[in-house]
Write an enzyme that holds these catalytic residues in place. Structure first.
Site, PDB file in Angstrom:
ATOM      1  CG  PHE A 120      -2.028   0.941   1.671  1.00 30.35           C
ATOM      2  CD1 PHE A 120      -3.194   0.658   0.857  1.00 30.35           C
ATOM      3  CD2 PHE A 120      -1.577   2.111   2.320  1.00 30.35           C
ATOM      4  CE1 PHE A 120      -3.886   1.959   0.975  1.00 30.35           C
ATOM      5  CE2 PHE A 120      -2.330   3.069   2.101  1.00 30.35           C
ATOM      6  CZ  PHE A 120      -3.301   3.186   1.998  1.00 30.35           C
ATOM      7  CB  SER A 159       2.354  -4.386   2.939  1.00 32.52           C
ATOM      8  OG  SER A 159       1.773  -3.252   3.425  1.00 32.52           O
ATOM      9  CG  MET A 160      -3.300  -3.695   0.129  1.00 33.81           C
ATOM     10  SD  MET A 160      -3.681  -2.346  -0.810  1.00 33.81           S
ATOM     11  CE  MET A 160      -2.264  -2.414  -2.231  1.00 33.81           C
ATOM     12  CG  ASP A 173       4.791  -4.664  10.414  1.00 41.47           C
ATOM     13  OD1 ASP A 173       4.711  -3.092  10.563  1.00 41.47           O
ATOM     14  OD2 ASP A 173       5.271  -5.269   9.814  1.00 41.47           O
ATOM     15  CG  HIS A 230       5.328  -2.729   7.142  1.00 39.36           C
ATOM     16  ND1 HIS A 230       4.958  -3.479   8.090  1.00 39.36           N
ATOM     17  CD2 HIS A 230       5.182  -2.427   6.111  1.00 39.36           C
ATOM     18  CE1 HIS A 230       3.932  -3.959   6.442  1.00 39.36           C
ATOM     19  NE2 HIS A 230       4.043  -3.001   5.786  1.00 39.36           N
TER      20      HIS A 230
END
Length: 250
Positions: free
Chosen positions: A29, A97-98, A196, A226
């Site tokens: 994202f 992530s996304m 994270d 992250h």
């Protein structure tokens, strides 16, 4: 949705045509293919056919992102999956992530996927829900979430602002994905950073417990934040994922 801004240098997609086993890589994202490029290049070098698309509205300007919905991001990933299906008999999917959320989403809708490797994937970020329901008018743009890295010498290519409208789209994607985790039956290698500052590490446990896969494993990343694909644990992610592909490609 047509993009109004040019693609940033370094945000270009990456493709490599090699053998009959393919790997689809999905960035996160507000991010770009830059965050997954080292993995894509390593997989290509190992002989895999590789597709690393640029998600719609990403890698240009955050005003472009603001005009997209999560359906646009899904369409970008589906297009990459289709490109691989034309060339490969066996396909793995990995995402950050996304991108990890989209990896799970894809596996829910394509049971023929051979295996998935979500990396700090998001299905539940309470801070987003709290922000959306906290009352009061939200600003149009929020500060960037990019470059959460332990290594101070590395910077992620990502937007400097996050459109509030896009956070709502992310929340919808996470909710839909989380609700259907039990549809996933393929082998899963789940990477999670112990520290994270974007996605709570507990997401890995939600995913692990939610999917129906009989072969599943959580690998904890002790030395990355992250954006682990650009951080200190990058070599380990590449090594372990290549072992996973080799094991399950038959």
């Amino acid at each position: 949705m047509s993009e109004q801004y040019p693609v940033l240098s370094g945000a270009e997609p990456f493709y490599a045509e090699n053998g009959p086993v393919g790997v689809l890589l999905v960035h996160g994202f507000t991010g770009t293919p830059h965050s997954m490029r080292p993995l894509a290049e390593a997989y290509a070098k190992a002989g895999y056919t590789v597709c690393l698309p640029r998600l719609k509205g990403h890698g240009t300007h955050y005003e472009d992102m603001e005009r997209t919905t999560f359906h646009d991001w899904v369409a970008s990933v589906e297009e990459g999956y289709g490109w691989l299906k034309q060339r490969c008999q066996t396909i793995f999917v990995t995402g950050l992530s996304m991108g990890g959320t989209l990896t799970l989403y894809l596996a829910e809708h394509h049971p023929d996927i051979c295996g998935i490797v979500p990396i700090n994937a998001a299905v539940d970020i309470p801070a987003i829900a709290a922000g959306m329901t906290g009352g009061g008018e939200l600003p149009r743009y929020l500060d960037s979430i990019g470059s959460d890295l332990k290594n101070p010498d590395v910077k992620e290519l990502a937007y400097e602002k996050t459109p509030t409208a896009s956070l709502l789209q992310l929340a919808r994607l996470m909710a839909q994905t989380k609700a259907k985790l039990d549809r996933i039956v393929c082998p899963a290698l789940i990477f999670v950073s112990d520290e994270d500052h974007v996605v709570p590490p507990g997401n890995a446990d939600i995913i692990f417990q939610g999917i129906s896969s009989t072969e599943k494993e959580i690998v904890r990343l002790r030395n990355s934040y992250h954006v682990a694909t650009l951080d200190y644990d990058q070599p380990m992610i590449i090594e372990r994922s290549l072992e996973f592909f080799a094991k399950h490609a038959g």
